[in-house]
Motif scaffolding. Sequence first.
Motif, PDB file in Angstrom:
ATOM      1  N   GLU A 189       0.804  -0.741  -0.048  1.00  0.00           N
ATOM      2  CA  GLU A 189       0.184  -0.402   0.084  1.00  0.00           C
ATOM      3  C   GLU A 189       0.863   0.992  -0.292  1.00  0.00           C
ATOM      4  OE1 GLU A 189      -1.226   0.808   4.257  1.00  0.00           O
ATOM      5  OE2 GLU A 189      -1.080  -0.906   3.780  1.00  0.00           O
ATOM      6  N   TRP A 190       2.045   1.247  -0.461  1.00  0.00           N
ATOM      7  CA  TRP A 190       3.356   2.753   0.613  1.00  0.00           C
ATOM      8  C   TRP A 190       3.677   2.832  -1.111  1.00  0.00           C
ATOM      9  CZ3 TRP A 190       3.129  -2.109   3.979  1.00  0.00           C
ATOM     10  CH2 TRP A 190       2.859  -1.417   5.250  1.00  0.00           C
ATOM     11  N   ASP A 191       4.085   3.979  -0.668  1.00  0.00           N
ATOM     12  CA  ASP A 191       4.789   4.422  -2.406  1.00  0.00           C
ATOM     13  C   ASP A 191       6.234   3.535  -2.624  1.00  0.00           C
ATOM     14  OD1 ASP A 191       3.043   7.000  -2.640  1.00  0.00           O
ATOM     15  OD2 ASP A 191       4.098   8.261  -1.204  1.00  0.00           O
ATOM     16  N   THR A 192       6.658   3.397  -3.507  1.00  0.00           N
ATOM     17  CA  THR A 192       7.663   2.974  -4.088  1.00  0.00           C
ATOM     18  C   THR A 192       8.764   3.185  -4.836  1.00  0.00           C
ATOM     19  OG1 THR A 192       6.708   1.372  -3.353  1.00  0.00           O
ATOM     20  CG2 THR A 192       8.511   0.423  -4.379  1.00  0.00           C
ATOM     21  N   VAL A 193       9.956   2.944  -4.825  1.00  0.00           N
ATOM     22  CA  VAL A 193      10.648   3.419  -6.324  1.00  0.00           C
ATOM     23  C   VAL A 193      11.748   1.861  -5.976  1.00  0.00           C
ATOM     24  CG1 VAL A 193      13.038   4.207  -6.428  1.00  0.00           C
ATOM     25  CG2 VAL A 193      11.424   5.202  -4.822  1.00  0.00           C
ATOM     26  N   TYR A 194      11.409   1.806  -7.530  1.00  0.00           N
ATOM     27  CA  TYR A 194      11.816   0.344  -7.954  1.00  0.00           C
ATOM     28  C   TYR A 194      12.797   0.158  -9.095  1.00  0.00           C
ATOM     29  CZ  TYR A 194       7.901  -1.329 -11.144  1.00  0.00           C
ATOM     30  OH  TYR A 194       6.561  -1.786 -11.953  1.00  0.00           O
ATOM     31  N   PHE A 195      13.438  -0.843  -9.354  1.00  0.00           N
ATOM     32  CA  PHE A 195      13.755  -1.209 -10.546  1.00  0.00           C
ATOM     33  C   PHE A 195      13.503  -1.552 -11.671  1.00  0.00           C
ATOM     34  CE2 PHE A 195      17.369  -4.176 -12.260  1.00  0.00           C
ATOM     35  CZ  PHE A 195      18.020  -2.947 -13.304  1.00  0.00           C
ATOM     36  N   GLN A 196      13.165  -2.108 -13.069  1.00  0.00           N
ATOM     37  CA  GLN A 196      12.702  -2.569 -13.717  1.00  0.00           C
ATOM     38  C   GLN A 196      13.768  -4.232 -13.874  1.00  0.00           C
ATOM     39  OE1 GLN A 196      14.331  -0.007 -17.347  1.00  0.00           O
ATOM     40  NE2 GLN A 196      11.247  -0.344 -17.763  1.00  0.00           N
ATOM     41  N   ASN A 197      12.715  -4.583 -13.035  1.00  0.00           N
ATOM     42  CA  ASN A 197      13.697  -6.018 -12.357  1.00  0.00           C
ATOM     43  C   ASN A 197      12.919  -7.185 -13.758  1.00  0.00           C
ATOM     44  OD1 ASN A 197      14.684  -5.892  -9.725  1.00  0.00           O
ATOM     45  ND2 ASN A 197      12.769  -5.058  -8.908  1.00  0.00           N
ATOM     46  N   TYR A 198      12.110  -7.162 -14.003  1.00  0.00           N
ATOM     47  CA  TYR A 198      11.557  -8.172 -15.425  1.00  0.00           C
ATOM     48  C   TYR A 198      12.512  -7.490 -16.308  1.00  0.00           C
ATOM     49  CZ  TYR A 198       8.732 -10.281 -19.395  1.00  0.00           C
ATOM     50  OH  TYR A 198       9.160 -10.343 -20.188  1.00  0.00           O
ATOM     51  N   GLU A 199      12.644  -6.706 -16.717  1.00  0.00           N
ATOM     52  CA  GLU A 199      13.417  -6.010 -17.685  1.00  0.00           C
ATOM     53  C   GLU A 199      14.529  -6.653 -17.985  1.00  0.00           C
ATOM     54  OE1 GLU A 199       9.782  -3.669 -18.101  1.00  0.00           O
ATOM     55  OE2 GLU A 199      10.759  -4.456 -16.736  1.00  0.00           O
ATOM     56  N   SER A 200      15.101  -6.094 -16.886  1.00  0.00           N
ATOM     57  CA  SER A 200      16.771  -6.117 -16.252  1.00  0.00           C
ATOM     58  C   SER A 200      17.387  -8.218 -16.546  1.00  0.00           C
ATOM     59  CB  SER A 200      17.264  -5.876 -15.066  1.00  0.00           C
ATOM     60  OG  SER A 200      16.712  -6.342 -13.769  1.00  0.00           O
ATOM     61  N   GLY A 201      16.343  -9.031 -16.496  1.00  0.00           N
ATOM     62  CA  GLY A 201      16.310 -10.499 -16.529  1.00  0.00           C
ATOM     63  C   GLY A 201      16.117 -10.969 -18.139  1.00  0.00           C
ATOM     64  N   TYR A 202      15.469  -9.939 -18.708  1.00  0.00           N
ATOM     65  CA  TYR A 202      15.101 -10.382 -20.319  1.00  0.00           C
ATOM     66  C   TYR A 202      16.607  -9.876 -20.854  1.00  0.00           C
ATOM     67  CZ  TYR A 202      12.581 -10.366 -24.265  1.00  0.00           C
ATOM     68  OH  TYR A 202      12.353 -10.848 -25.623  1.00  0.00           O
ATOM     69  N   LEU A 203      17.120  -8.586 -19.832  1.00  0.00           N
ATOM     70  CA  LEU A 203      17.894  -7.999 -20.872  1.00  0.00           C
ATOM     71  C   LEU A 203      19.082  -8.591 -20.868  1.00  0.00           C
ATOM     72  CD1 LEU A 203      17.842  -4.592 -21.177  1.00  0.00           C
ATOM     73  CD2 LEU A 203      17.896  -5.136 -23.025  1.00  0.00           C
ATOM     74  N   ALA A 204      19.487  -9.324 -19.996  1.00  0.00           N
ATOM     75  CA  ALA A 204      20.666 -10.143 -19.372  1.00  0.00           C
ATOM     76  C   ALA A 204      20.885 -11.222 -20.651  1.00  0.00           C
ATOM     77  CB  ALA A 204      20.775 -10.725 -18.190  1.00  0.00           C
ATOM     78  N   ALA A 205      19.544 -11.743 -20.566  1.00  0.00           N
ATOM     79  CA  ALA A 205      19.375 -13.177 -20.719  1.00  0.00           C
ATOM     80  C   ALA A 205      19.573 -12.838 -22.673  1.00  0.00           C
ATOM     81  CB  ALA A 205      18.419 -14.020 -20.825  1.00  0.00           C
ATOM     82  N   GLU A 206      19.176 -12.102 -23.233  1.00  0.00           N
ATOM     83  CA  GLU A 206      18.966 -11.577 -24.091  1.00  0.00           C
ATOM     84  C   GLU A 206      20.438 -11.456 -25.205  1.00  0.00           C
ATOM     85  OE1 GLU A 206      16.452  -9.526 -26.915  1.00  0.00           O
ATOM     86  OE2 GLU A 206      17.130  -8.244 -25.741  1.00  0.00           O
ATOM     87  N   SER A 207      20.843 -10.389 -23.978  1.00  0.00           N
ATOM     88  CA  SER A 207      22.595  -9.960 -24.777  1.00  0.00           C
ATOM     89  C   SER A 207      23.062 -10.547 -24.802  1.00  0.00           C
ATOM     90  CB  SER A 207      22.969  -8.769 -23.528  1.00  0.00           C
ATOM     91  OG  SER A 207      23.584  -9.542 -22.145  1.00  0.00           O
ATOM     92  N   LEU A 208      23.321 -12.456 -24.071  1.00  0.00           N
ATOM     93  CA  LEU A 208      23.624 -14.130 -23.912  1.00  0.00           C
ATOM     94  C   LEU A 208      23.180 -14.797 -24.832  1.00  0.00           C
ATOM     95  CD1 LEU A 208      23.801 -14.276 -20.576  1.00  0.00           C
ATOM     96  CD2 LEU A 208      25.572 -13.875 -21.681  1.00  0.00           C
ATOM     97  N   ILE A 209      22.546 -13.999 -25.742  1.00  0.00           N
ATOM     98  CA  ILE A 209      21.275 -14.875 -27.221  1.00  0.00           C
ATOM     99  C   ILE A 209      21.832 -14.630 -28.296  1.00  0.00           C
ATOM    100  CG2 ILE A 209      19.378 -15.745 -27.994  1.00  0.00           C
ATOM    101  CD1 ILE A 209      18.354 -15.979 -25.551  1.00  0.00           C
ATOM    102  N   LYS A 210      22.321 -13.392 -28.073  1.00  0.00           N
ATOM    103  CA  LYS A 210      22.423 -12.297 -29.368  1.00  0.00           C
ATOM    104  C   LYS A 210      23.704 -12.381 -29.209  1.00  0.00           C
ATOM    105  CE  LYS A 210      19.073  -9.216 -29.635  1.00  0.00           C
ATOM    106  NZ  LYS A 210      18.442  -7.425 -29.547  1.00  0.00           N
ATOM    107  N   ALA A 211      24.733 -12.718 -28.583  1.00  0.00           N
ATOM    108  CA  ALA A 211      25.925 -12.965 -28.597  1.00  0.00           C
ATOM    109  C   ALA A 211      26.619 -14.572 -28.667  1.00  0.00           C
ATOM    110  CB  ALA A 211      27.055 -13.006 -27.472  1.00  0.00           C
TER     111      ALA A 211
END
Length: 339
Positions: A157-179
């Motif tokens: 219920e509280w105000d939140t500052v967070y990170f793009q956690n889903y996107e970070s996991g996706y980008l990490a895997a995608e970059s390894l695949i593209k490499a």
Amino acid sequence: MLTIKEVAKLAGMSKSTVSRVLNNSGYVSNEARQKIEKVIKEHQYKPSAAAVSLSKQESSIIGVVIPEIDNPFFAEVLKGITKMADENGFSLIFCDTQNSGEKELKALGMLEQQRVRGVIITPAMGYGKESIDIIKGALSKLAVPIVVVDRDFDDSEWDTVYFQNYESGYLAAESLIKAGNERIAIILGDMQLKIARERYRGFQDAMAAYHRVILDKDVWKGDFTTDTAYELMKRMIASGDLPDAMVTTNNRTSMGFLKAMVEAGITVGKDIAAVGIDRIPTLDALGFHFSCVSRDTEEMGKMAIRLLMRRMAEPDGSRNIWVVPCKLELKGSERKQGE
């Protein structure tokens, strides 16, 4: 717009003296008052939420509860919190819970006694449903504005500052695949934490999108700590069955992974590829080219203070969620040498 700190500097006075003038409380000499009022008039200064709270006889102290004061990530977050708090006339009380739920509850109890104006908190690790209910109850009991940073609760219920956690996991895997990596493994974080589940879900979706199979033996169940990641990677190395690449899900997991690789004489970026979530400044300073998905951690701290001030000004407003975007930084370790 000027901050209270800048008003004090221009007037040649302390912030506390400026606060007394703004709130018409405590002794201030006529000369000092005239100097401060002149700066306020010339620059059309308007008091911040912190100054408003002081005029209402409310505390200007903010409690900051963090789980790992020795973690560089939280050190950067604290830098942002401290800078923004100082600019707006707040004082801070820091509490390090060392990822202990028991210590966290004690810290919140102490902050309640101190009658803090608000609380910024990153919850400790390992909250199951029952313990989440306990910590939620303790936060509600404080009856002050709360901002949760990084480790959000389910159904919060509280105000939140967070990170793009889903996107970070996706980008990490995608970059390894593209490499060019085929078999990609991952060291998970503490799956009782929402951020760990989101990062894994991003990893899974990237692998599915590029038609890569995730083998059971390539999912290593960590807990976001260096020691656990190190022990897991020693087991992987002992098995003699290395994947092509590895995703490490936070800075401490990356350090445990790298420690095991270095000890075994395995070169990251040659014998195994890797991308971590979160930048590790020490590696950059040492010239170790470790690819990562980064974020502006200092800005997360600044955002937390801004949200807290907004909540002080609008106590009945709807919940605010501010997201810090992720950024892919490829430095060479995402591909094995020769590929």
